[in-house]
Design a protein around this motif. Sequence first.
Motif, PDB file in Angstrom:
ATOM      1  N   TRP A  28       5.106  15.098 -16.687  1.00 10.71           N
ATOM      2  CA  TRP A  28       5.331  13.658 -16.501  1.00 10.71           C
ATOM      3  C   TRP A  28       6.096  13.485 -15.235  1.00 10.71           C
ATOM      4  O   TRP A  28       7.144  14.301 -15.155  1.00 10.71           O
ATOM      5  CB  TRP A  28       6.022  13.384 -17.746  1.00 10.71           C
ATOM      6  N   THR A  29       6.084  12.282 -14.409  1.00 11.03           N
ATOM      7  CA  THR A  29       6.986  12.117 -13.441  1.00 11.03           C
ATOM      8  C   THR A  29       8.002  10.722 -13.978  1.00 11.03           C
ATOM      9  O   THR A  29       7.356   9.713 -14.294  1.00 11.03           O
ATOM     10  CB  THR A  29       6.291  11.779 -12.366  1.00 11.03           C
ATOM     11  N   ALA A 177       7.210  -2.978  -6.894  1.00  9.23           N
ATOM     12  CA  ALA A 177       6.583  -2.620  -5.377  1.00  9.23           C
ATOM     13  C   ALA A 177       6.410  -1.220  -5.497  1.00  9.23           C
ATOM     14  O   ALA A 177       5.339  -0.712  -4.855  1.00  9.23           O
ATOM     15  CB  ALA A 177       7.620  -2.701  -4.379  1.00  9.23           C
ATOM     16  N   ILE A 178       7.253  -0.386  -6.121  1.00 10.31           N
ATOM     17  CA  ILE A 178       6.700   1.066  -6.417  1.00 10.31           C
ATOM     18  C   ILE A 178       5.449   1.258  -7.213  1.00 10.31           C
ATOM     19  O   ILE A 178       4.779   2.118  -6.811  1.00 10.31           O
ATOM     20  CB  ILE A 178       8.126   1.560  -7.173  1.00 10.31           C
ATOM     21  N   LEU A 179       5.460   0.610  -8.375  1.00 13.16           N
ATOM     22  CA  LEU A 179       4.247   0.907  -9.273  1.00 13.16           C
ATOM     23  C   LEU A 179       3.054   0.135  -8.720  1.00 13.16           C
ATOM     24  O   LEU A 179       2.060   0.879  -8.815  1.00 13.16           O
ATOM     25  CB  LEU A 179       4.633  -0.063 -10.621  1.00 13.16           C
ATOM     26  N   GLU A 183       0.317   4.955  -3.452  1.00 16.65           N
ATOM     27  CA  GLU A 183       0.571   6.264  -3.624  1.00 16.65           C
ATOM     28  C   GLU A 183       1.466   6.664  -4.961  1.00 16.65           C
ATOM     29  O   GLU A 183       2.105   7.660  -5.171  1.00 16.65           O
ATOM     30  CB  GLU A 183       1.655   6.892  -2.333  1.00 16.65           C
ATOM     31  N   ASN A 184       1.879   5.492  -5.602  1.00 11.13           N
ATOM     32  CA  ASN A 184       2.646   5.725  -6.859  1.00 11.13           C
ATOM     33  C   ASN A 184       2.475   6.654  -7.862  1.00 11.13           C
ATOM     34  O   ASN A 184       1.080   7.002  -7.893  1.00 11.13           O
ATOM     35  CB  ASN A 184       2.500   4.464  -7.606  1.00 11.13           C
ATOM     36  N   LYS A 185       3.355   7.641  -8.262  1.00 14.10           N
ATOM     37  CA  LYS A 185       3.101   8.734  -9.312  1.00 14.10           C
ATOM     38  C   LYS A 185       4.074   8.552 -10.469  1.00 14.10           C
ATOM     39  O   LYS A 185       4.321   9.532 -11.063  1.00 14.10           O
ATOM     40  CB  LYS A 185       3.182   9.967  -8.518  1.00 14.10           C
ATOM     41  N   ILE A 186       4.525   7.498 -10.681  1.00 21.41           N
ATOM     42  CA  ILE A 186       5.598   7.312 -11.558  1.00 21.41           C
ATOM     43  C   ILE A 186       4.974   6.972 -12.818  1.00 21.41           C
ATOM     44  O   ILE A 186       4.068   6.236 -13.205  1.00 21.41           O
ATOM     45  CB  ILE A 186       6.713   6.366 -11.279  1.00 21.41           C
ATOM     46  N   ASP A 187       5.527   7.767 -14.002  1.00 13.96           N
ATOM     47  CA  ASP A 187       4.918   7.699 -15.214  1.00 13.96           C
ATOM     48  C   ASP A 187       5.912   6.814 -16.165  1.00 13.96           C
ATOM     49  O   ASP A 187       5.430   6.093 -17.145  1.00 13.96           O
ATOM     50  CB  ASP A 187       4.541   8.993 -16.058  1.00 13.96           C
ATOM     51  N   ALA A 188       7.292   6.530 -15.963  1.00  9.40           N
ATOM     52  CA  ALA A 188       8.281   6.021 -16.748  1.00  9.40           C
ATOM     53  C   ALA A 188       9.392   5.914 -15.786  1.00  9.40           C
ATOM     54  O   ALA A 188       9.685   6.471 -14.784  1.00  9.40           O
ATOM     55  CB  ALA A 188       8.535   6.676 -18.121  1.00  9.40           C
ATOM     56  N   ASP A 317      10.601   7.390   1.661  1.00 10.77           N
ATOM     57  CA  ASP A 317       9.951   8.141   0.893  1.00 10.77           C
ATOM     58  C   ASP A 317      10.714   8.754  -0.446  1.00 10.77           C
ATOM     59  O   ASP A 317      10.164   9.038  -1.353  1.00 10.77           O
ATOM     60  CB  ASP A 317       9.289   9.428   1.915  1.00 10.77           C
ATOM     61  N   ILE A 318      11.736   9.075   0.185  1.00 10.37           N
ATOM     62  CA  ILE A 318      12.859   9.406  -1.159  1.00 10.37           C
ATOM     63  C   ILE A 318      13.086   8.396  -2.064  1.00 10.37           C
ATOM     64  O   ILE A 318      12.827   8.610  -3.408  1.00 10.37           O
ATOM     65  CB  ILE A 318      14.276  10.022  -0.577  1.00 10.37           C
ATOM     66  N   MET A 319      13.092   7.216  -1.847  1.00 13.83           N
ATOM     67  CA  MET A 319      13.514   6.116  -2.716  1.00 13.83           C
ATOM     68  C   MET A 319      12.341   5.458  -3.336  1.00 13.83           C
ATOM     69  O   MET A 319      12.411   4.790  -4.390  1.00 13.83           O
ATOM     70  CB  MET A 319      14.269   4.832  -1.788  1.00 13.83           C
ATOM     71  N   LYS A 320      11.244   5.801  -2.730  1.00 17.67           N
ATOM     72  CA  LYS A 320       9.869   5.375  -3.522  1.00 17.67           C
ATOM     73  C   LYS A 320       9.349   6.540  -4.378  1.00 17.67           C
ATOM     74  O   LYS A 320       8.440   6.408  -5.023  1.00 17.67           O
ATOM     75  CB  LYS A 320       8.849   5.215  -2.733  1.00 17.67           C
ATOM     76  N   GLY A 321      10.355   7.730  -4.341  1.00 15.32           N
ATOM     77  CA  GLY A 321       9.816   8.890  -5.346  1.00 15.32           C
ATOM     78  C   GLY A 321       8.741   9.721  -4.733  1.00 15.32           C
ATOM     79  O   GLY A 321       8.185  10.459  -5.449  1.00 15.32           O
ATOM     80  N   LEU A 322       8.520   9.706  -3.634  1.00 17.05           N
ATOM     81  CA  LEU A 322       7.327  10.289  -2.783  1.00 17.05           C
ATOM     82  C   LEU A 322       7.969  11.709  -2.527  1.00 17.05           C
ATOM     83  O   LEU A 322       7.219  12.621  -2.493  1.00 17.05           O
ATOM     84  CB  LEU A 322       6.860   9.739  -1.492  1.00 17.05           C
ATOM     85  N   LYS A 323       9.350  11.707  -2.050  1.00 14.64           N
ATOM     86  CA  LYS A 323       9.800  13.138  -1.691  1.00 14.64           C
ATOM     87  C   LYS A 323      11.122  13.377  -2.204  1.00 14.64           C
ATOM     88  O   LYS A 323      11.627  12.260  -2.519  1.00 14.64           O
ATOM     89  CB  LYS A 323       9.883  13.104  -0.031  1.00 14.64           C
TER      90      LYS A 323
END
Length: 369
Positions: A28-29, A177-179, A183-188, A317-323
Amino acid sequence: MKFLSEYRDPEMVHAYTAELHRITTRPWTLMEICGGQTHSLVKNGLLDMLPKQITMVHGPGCPVCVTSVSVIDEAIWLAQQPNVILCSFGDMLRVPGSSISLLEAKAQGADVRILYSPLEAVELAQQHPDKQVVFFAVGFETTAPANALSVVHAAELGLHNYSILASHVLVPPAMEAILGDPENKIDAFLAAGHVCTIMGTEEYDPIAEKYQTPIVVTGFEPVDLLQGILMAVQQLEKGEWKVENQYARSVQREGNRMAQDTIQQVFAVSDRVWRGIGNIPQSGYEVNTRYQKYNARLKFNIDLVAAEENKDCISGDIMKGLKKPFQCPNFGTRCKPEHPLGAPMVSSEGACAAYYQYSGQVSEIIETV
Protein backbone atom coordinates in the motif's frame (compact mmCIF):
# COMPACT_ATOMS: atom_id res chain seq x y z
CA MET A 1 3.77 18.08 28.86
CA LYS A 2 0.98 15.68 29.90
CA PHE A 3 -1.13 16.16 26.79
CA LEU A 4 1.94 15.95 24.57
CA SER A 5 3.77 13.02 26.15
CA GLU A 6 0.75 10.72 25.91
CA TYR A 7 0.99 11.02 22.11
CA ARG A 8 4.65 9.97 22.31
CA ASP A 9 3.94 6.91 24.42
CA PRO A 10 6.39 4.12 23.36
CA GLU A 11 3.94 1.38 24.37
CA MET A 12 1.20 2.79 22.15
CA VAL A 13 3.68 3.25 19.33
CA HIS A 14 4.72 -0.38 19.53
CA ALA A 15 1.11 -1.55 19.84
CA TYR A 16 0.05 0.28 16.67
CA THR A 17 3.17 -0.90 14.85
CA ALA A 18 2.53 -4.50 15.83
CA GLU A 19 -1.07 -4.29 14.64
CA LEU A 20 0.07 -2.84 11.32
CA HIS A 21 2.45 -5.75 10.84
CA ARG A 22 -0.34 -8.17 11.71
CA ILE A 23 -3.01 -6.87 9.32
CA THR A 24 -0.98 -5.75 6.29
CA THR A 25 -1.24 -8.37 3.56
CA ARG A 26 -0.23 -6.47 0.41
CA PRO A 27 1.65 -3.35 -0.72
CA TRP A 28 0.00 0.00 0.00
CA THR A 29 1.17 3.53 -0.76
CA LEU A 30 -0.01 6.27 1.60
CA MET A 31 0.60 9.99 1.27
CA GLU A 32 0.77 12.32 4.24
CA ILE A 33 -0.31 15.73 3.01
CA CYS A 34 1.37 17.96 5.59
CA GLY A 35 5.07 18.74 5.81
CA GLY A 36 4.79 18.74 9.60
CA GLN A 37 3.66 15.14 9.41
CA THR A 38 6.60 14.35 7.11
CA HIS A 39 9.08 15.78 9.59
CA SER A 40 7.54 13.83 12.45
CA LEU A 41 7.64 10.57 10.48
CA VAL A 42 11.30 11.03 9.53
CA LYS A 43 12.54 12.60 12.78
CA ASN A 44 10.99 9.91 14.97
CA GLY A 45 12.13 7.01 12.79
CA LEU A 46 8.57 5.87 12.15
CA LEU A 47 9.19 4.99 8.50
CA ASP A 48 11.60 2.25 9.56
CA MET A 49 9.02 0.78 11.95
CA LEU A 50 6.34 0.23 9.33
CA PRO A 51 5.79 -3.06 7.48
CA LYS A 52 7.84 -3.24 4.29
CA GLN A 53 4.61 -3.39 2.28
CA ILE A 54 3.68 0.15 3.39
CA THR A 55 5.27 3.02 1.49
CA MET A 56 4.85 6.56 2.77
CA VAL A 57 5.22 9.35 0.21
CA HIS A 58 5.27 13.02 0.96
CA GLY A 59 2.64 15.38 -0.39
CA PRO A 60 2.41 19.07 -1.30
CA GLY A 61 1.45 20.16 2.23
CA CYS A 62 4.28 22.63 2.77
CA PRO A 63 3.05 26.14 1.91
CA VAL A 64 6.56 27.48 1.44
CA CYS A 65 7.42 24.61 -0.90
CA VAL A 66 4.46 25.10 -3.21
CA THR A 67 4.74 28.89 -3.50
CA SER A 68 5.69 29.46 -7.12
CA VAL A 69 8.88 31.14 -8.29
CA SER A 70 6.77 33.87 -9.90
CA VAL A 71 5.15 34.76 -6.57
CA ILE A 72 8.57 34.86 -4.88
CA ASP A 73 9.66 37.22 -7.64
CA GLU A 74 6.62 39.42 -6.93
CA ALA A 75 7.58 39.62 -3.26
CA ILE A 76 11.18 40.49 -4.14
CA TRP A 77 10.02 43.14 -6.61
CA LEU A 78 7.79 44.70 -3.94
CA ALA A 79 10.61 44.70 -1.40
CA GLN A 80 12.80 46.59 -3.85
CA GLN A 81 10.29 49.40 -4.38
CA PRO A 82 10.90 52.77 -2.68
CA ASN A 83 9.25 53.29 0.72
CA VAL A 84 8.03 49.71 0.96
CA ILE A 85 8.42 47.46 4.00
CA LEU A 86 7.97 43.83 2.98
CA CYS A 87 6.98 41.61 5.92
CA SER A 88 7.15 37.83 5.87
CA PHE A 89 7.40 34.70 7.95
CA GLY A 90 11.02 33.62 8.27
CA ASP A 91 10.74 30.46 6.16
CA MET A 92 10.16 32.49 3.02
CA LEU A 93 13.37 34.51 3.13
CA ARG A 94 15.77 31.90 1.75
CA VAL A 95 13.44 30.41 -0.85
CA PRO A 96 15.03 31.10 -4.24
CA GLY A 97 13.21 33.18 -6.80
CA SER A 98 14.25 33.23 -10.43
CA SER A 99 17.44 35.16 -9.63
CA ILE A 100 17.72 35.98 -5.91
CA SER A 101 15.91 35.33 -2.63
CA LEU A 102 14.24 37.77 -0.24
CA LEU A 103 17.23 37.37 2.06
CA GLU A 104 19.56 38.44 -0.72
CA ALA A 105 17.25 41.37 -1.53
CA LYS A 106 17.47 42.37 2.12
CA ALA A 107 21.25 42.18 1.97
CA GLN A 108 21.12 44.51 -1.03
CA GLY A 109 19.21 47.10 0.97
CA ALA A 110 15.53 46.15 0.72
CA ASP A 111 13.50 46.66 3.90
CA VAL A 112 12.46 43.05 4.56
CA ARG A 113 11.27 42.16 8.04
CA ILE A 114 10.50 38.82 9.68
CA LEU A 115 7.27 38.83 11.68
CA TYR A 116 5.36 36.17 13.59
CA SER A 117 1.85 37.47 12.86
CA PRO A 118 0.20 39.55 10.13
CA LEU A 119 -1.30 41.72 12.87
CA GLU A 120 2.25 42.87 13.63
CA ALA A 121 2.40 44.13 10.06
CA VAL A 122 -0.78 46.16 10.64
CA GLU A 123 0.84 47.71 13.72
CA LEU A 124 3.91 48.48 11.62
CA ALA A 125 1.72 50.29 9.10
CA GLN A 126 0.27 52.39 11.92
CA GLN A 127 3.76 53.24 13.14
CA HIS A 128 5.06 54.16 9.66
CA PRO A 129 2.34 56.14 7.85
CA ASP A 130 4.95 57.33 5.32
CA LYS A 131 5.69 53.75 4.24
CA GLN A 132 3.73 51.10 2.36
CA VAL A 133 3.66 47.90 4.43
CA VAL A 134 3.06 44.65 2.56
CA PHE A 135 2.59 41.31 4.28
CA PHE A 136 3.55 38.22 2.26
CA ALA A 137 0.46 36.12 3.03
CA VAL A 138 1.52 32.51 2.41
CA GLY A 139 -0.11 29.35 3.66
CA PHE A 140 -2.86 26.79 3.47
CA GLU A 141 -6.30 27.26 4.99
CA THR A 142 -4.63 27.22 8.42
CA THR A 143 -3.12 30.71 8.18
CA ALA A 144 -5.85 32.24 6.03
CA PRO A 145 -8.05 33.43 8.95
CA ALA A 146 -5.25 35.47 10.55
CA ASN A 147 -4.24 36.97 7.21
CA ALA A 148 -7.86 37.83 6.45
CA LEU A 149 -8.27 39.33 9.91
CA SER A 150 -5.30 41.62 9.32
CA VAL A 151 -7.10 43.05 6.28
CA VAL A 152 -10.33 43.51 8.25
CA HIS A 153 -8.39 45.19 11.05
CA ALA A 154 -6.57 47.52 8.65
CA ALA A 155 -9.89 48.48 7.07
CA GLU A 156 -11.43 49.22 10.46
CA LEU A 157 -8.44 51.44 11.29
CA GLY A 158 -8.78 53.22 7.96
CA LEU A 159 -5.20 52.42 6.96
CA HIS A 160 -4.25 53.19 3.37
CA ASN A 161 -0.67 51.96 3.60
CA TYR A 162 -1.28 48.27 4.29
CA SER A 163 -1.79 45.44 1.82
CA ILE A 164 -1.10 41.72 1.45
CA LEU A 165 0.49 39.67 -1.30
CA ALA A 166 -1.76 36.61 -1.14
CA SER A 167 -0.38 33.21 -2.02
CA HIS A 168 -2.82 30.94 -0.23
CA VAL A 169 -3.33 27.39 -1.45
CA LEU A 170 -6.09 24.87 -0.70
CA VAL A 171 -5.69 21.19 0.14
CA PRO A 172 -8.72 19.47 -1.48
CA PRO A 173 -8.00 20.65 -5.07
CA ALA A 174 -4.39 19.52 -4.67
CA MET A 175 -5.54 16.08 -3.55
CA GLU A 176 -7.80 15.84 -6.57
CA ALA A 177 -4.97 16.93 -8.87
CA ILE A 178 -2.78 14.16 -7.47
CA LEU A 179 -5.50 11.51 -7.68
CA GLY A 180 -6.37 12.57 -11.23
CA ASP A 181 -2.76 12.36 -12.43
CA PRO A 182 -2.18 9.39 -14.80
CA GLU A 183 0.97 8.56 -12.81
CA ASN A 184 -0.89 8.52 -9.50
CA LYS A 185 -0.08 5.60 -7.20
CA ILE A 186 -1.64 6.80 -3.94
CA ASP A 187 -3.91 4.31 -2.14
CA ALA A 188 -4.83 6.50 0.86
CA PHE A 189 -4.22 9.92 2.36
CA LEU A 190 -3.36 11.23 5.79
CA ALA A 191 -5.05 14.64 5.78
CA ALA A 192 -3.52 17.59 7.63
CA GLY A 193 -4.99 18.01 11.11
CA HIS A 194 -4.39 21.75 11.40
CA VAL A 195 -6.11 22.49 8.07
CA CYS A 196 -9.12 20.42 9.16
CA THR A 197 -9.21 22.27 12.49
CA ILE A 198 -10.22 25.30 10.41
CA MET A 199 -12.12 23.74 7.51
CA GLY A 200 -13.52 20.54 9.06
CA THR A 201 -13.75 17.23 7.22
CA GLU A 202 -16.94 17.59 5.14
CA GLU A 203 -15.17 18.70 1.96
CA TYR A 204 -13.17 15.45 1.85
CA ASP A 205 -16.19 13.16 1.61
CA PRO A 206 -16.76 13.69 -2.15
CA ILE A 207 -13.05 13.09 -2.85
CA ALA A 208 -12.97 9.80 -0.94
CA GLU A 209 -16.10 8.64 -2.75
CA LYS A 210 -15.13 9.82 -6.24
CA TYR A 211 -11.65 8.26 -6.17
CA GLN A 212 -12.48 5.39 -3.79
CA THR A 213 -9.59 6.46 -1.59
CA PRO A 214 -9.51 6.40 2.22
CA ILE A 215 -8.74 9.77 3.86
CA VAL A 216 -7.76 9.84 7.54
CA VAL A 217 -7.29 13.16 9.34
CA THR A 218 -4.34 12.90 11.72
CA GLY A 219 -2.27 14.94 14.12
CA PHE A 220 1.48 15.27 14.15
CA GLU A 221 2.83 13.22 17.04
CA PRO A 222 4.11 9.63 16.64
CA VAL A 223 0.98 8.05 18.13
CA ASP A 224 -1.25 10.25 15.94
CA LEU A 225 0.52 9.24 12.78
CA LEU A 226 0.75 5.52 13.49
CA GLN A 227 -2.89 5.36 14.52
CA GLY A 228 -3.82 7.27 11.36
CA ILE A 229 -1.77 4.91 9.19
CA LEU A 230 -3.41 1.95 10.91
CA MET A 231 -6.89 3.37 10.31
CA ALA A 232 -6.08 3.89 6.63
CA VAL A 233 -4.64 0.39 6.18
CA GLN A 234 -7.63 -1.15 7.96
CA GLN A 235 -9.87 0.49 5.38
CA LEU A 236 -7.66 -0.60 2.48
CA GLU A 237 -7.51 -4.20 3.65
CA LYS A 238 -11.32 -4.24 3.93
CA GLY A 239 -11.85 -2.57 0.56
CA GLU A 240 -13.42 0.52 2.15
CA TRP A 241 -12.98 4.21 1.39
CA LYS A 242 -14.26 6.88 3.74
CA VAL A 243 -13.16 9.90 5.73
CA GLU A 244 -12.11 9.18 9.30
CA ASN A 245 -10.93 11.57 12.01
CA GLN A 246 -8.04 10.40 14.16
CA TYR A 247 -7.42 13.98 15.37
CA ALA A 248 -10.76 14.28 17.15
CA ARG A 249 -9.23 16.20 20.06
CA SER A 250 -8.81 19.18 17.73
CA VAL A 251 -10.92 18.59 14.63
CA GLN A 252 -14.70 18.72 14.36
CA ARG A 253 -16.59 17.70 11.27
CA GLU A 254 -17.87 21.24 10.64
CA GLY A 255 -14.53 22.90 11.50
CA ASN A 256 -14.29 26.42 12.88
CA ARG A 257 -17.23 28.33 11.41
CA MET A 258 -16.05 31.70 12.71
CA ALA A 259 -12.65 31.27 11.04
CA GLN A 260 -14.34 30.16 7.82
CA ASP A 261 -16.57 33.25 7.87
CA THR A 262 -13.51 35.50 8.22
CA ILE A 263 -11.86 33.80 5.25
CA GLN A 264 -14.98 34.21 3.12
CA GLN A 265 -15.29 37.86 4.13
CA VAL A 266 -11.89 38.77 2.66
CA PHE A 267 -10.91 36.11 0.13
CA ALA A 268 -12.33 34.66 -3.05
CA VAL A 269 -11.35 31.25 -4.43
CA SER A 270 -9.02 31.53 -7.43
CA ASP A 271 -6.72 29.49 -9.63
CA ARG A 272 -3.19 29.08 -8.26
CA VAL A 273 0.13 27.97 -9.73
CA TRP A 274 1.92 25.50 -7.46
CA ARG A 275 5.71 25.29 -7.59
CA GLY A 276 6.76 22.15 -9.43
CA ILE A 277 3.17 21.10 -10.11
CA GLY A 278 1.65 23.84 -12.25
CA ASN A 279 -1.72 25.53 -12.30
CA ILE A 280 -4.47 23.89 -10.27
CA PRO A 281 -7.89 25.47 -10.92
CA GLN A 282 -9.74 26.92 -7.93
CA SER A 283 -6.95 25.96 -5.56
CA GLY A 284 -6.09 29.28 -3.92
CA TYR A 285 -7.37 32.39 -2.21
CA GLU A 286 -7.05 35.92 -3.58
CA VAL A 287 -8.26 39.14 -1.96
CA ASN A 288 -11.83 39.76 -3.11
CA THR A 289 -13.23 42.90 -4.73
CA ARG A 290 -14.65 44.21 -1.45
CA TYR A 291 -11.13 44.56 -0.05
CA GLN A 292 -9.27 45.04 -3.33
CA LYS A 293 -7.43 48.13 -2.10
CA TYR A 294 -5.58 45.78 0.26
CA ASN A 295 -4.49 43.56 -2.63
CA ALA A 296 -0.80 44.34 -3.22
CA ARG A 297 -0.93 43.03 -6.79
CA LEU A 298 -3.52 45.64 -7.70
CA LYS A 299 -2.16 48.44 -5.52
CA PHE A 300 1.30 48.22 -7.10
CA ASN A 301 0.17 47.11 -10.58
CA ILE A 302 2.50 44.12 -10.48
CA ASP A 303 3.00 42.76 -13.99
CA LEU A 304 6.07 40.53 -14.07
CA VAL A 305 6.90 37.93 -16.68
CA ALA A 306 6.15 34.46 -15.31
CA ALA A 307 9.37 32.82 -14.18
CA GLU A 308 10.42 29.28 -15.05
CA GLU A 309 11.08 26.67 -12.39
CA ASN A 310 14.63 25.49 -11.76
CA LYS A 311 15.00 22.41 -13.97
CA ASP A 312 17.53 20.92 -11.56
CA CYS A 313 14.92 20.73 -8.78
CA ILE A 314 12.49 17.79 -8.79
CA SER A 315 10.19 19.29 -6.14
CA GLY A 316 7.12 18.60 -8.28
CA ASP A 317 7.82 14.87 -8.45
CA ILE A 318 8.48 14.79 -4.71
CA MET A 319 5.29 16.66 -3.79
CA LYS A 320 3.18 14.49 -6.10
CA GLY A 321 4.57 11.39 -4.41
CA LEU A 322 6.40 10.16 -7.50
CA LYS A 323 9.90 10.36 -5.99
CA LYS A 324 11.61 10.54 -2.61
CA PRO A 325 14.00 13.42 -1.80
CA PHE A 326 17.07 11.19 -1.88
CA GLN A 327 16.19 10.18 -5.45
CA CYS A 328 17.12 13.68 -6.61
CA PRO A 329 20.67 13.65 -8.06
CA ASN A 330 21.37 17.02 -6.39
CA PHE A 331 20.14 16.06 -2.91
CA GLY A 332 22.84 16.65 -0.29
CA THR A 333 25.38 17.75 -2.88
CA ARG A 334 24.41 20.78 -5.00
CA CYS A 335 21.23 21.22 -2.97
CA LYS A 336 21.61 21.81 0.78
CA PRO A 337 19.72 24.02 3.26
CA GLU A 338 22.37 26.73 3.08
CA HIS A 339 22.35 26.66 -0.76
CA PRO A 340 18.95 25.26 -1.85
CA LEU A 341 17.90 24.67 -5.43
CA GLY A 342 14.25 24.60 -4.37
CA ALA A 343 11.92 25.36 -1.50
CA PRO A 344 11.58 21.79 -0.09
CA MET A 345 15.20 22.02 1.10
CA VAL A 346 14.60 25.38 2.82
CA SER A 347 11.28 25.16 4.61
CA SER A 348 10.93 23.84 8.14
CA GLU A 349 8.18 21.64 6.68
CA GLY A 350 9.97 20.68 3.46
CA ALA A 351 10.42 16.97 2.72
CA CYS A 352 14.00 17.44 1.48
CA ALA A 353 14.92 19.35 4.63
CA ALA A 354 13.43 16.56 6.76
CA TYR A 355 15.50 13.88 5.03
CA TYR A 356 18.62 16.04 5.11
CA GLN A 357 18.31 16.75 8.84
CA TYR A 358 17.10 13.44 10.18
CA SER A 359 17.79 10.67 7.68
CA GLY A 360 20.95 8.65 7.13
CA GLN A 361 20.30 8.92 3.41
CA VAL A 362 22.52 12.04 3.16
CA SER A 363 25.80 10.34 4.01
CA GLU A 364 24.90 7.30 1.91
CA ILE A 365 24.19 9.41 -1.16
CA ILE A 366 27.22 11.66 -0.78
CA GLU A 367 29.45 8.57 -0.52
CA THR A 368 28.14 7.29 -3.88
CA VAL A 369 28.55 10.58 -5.75
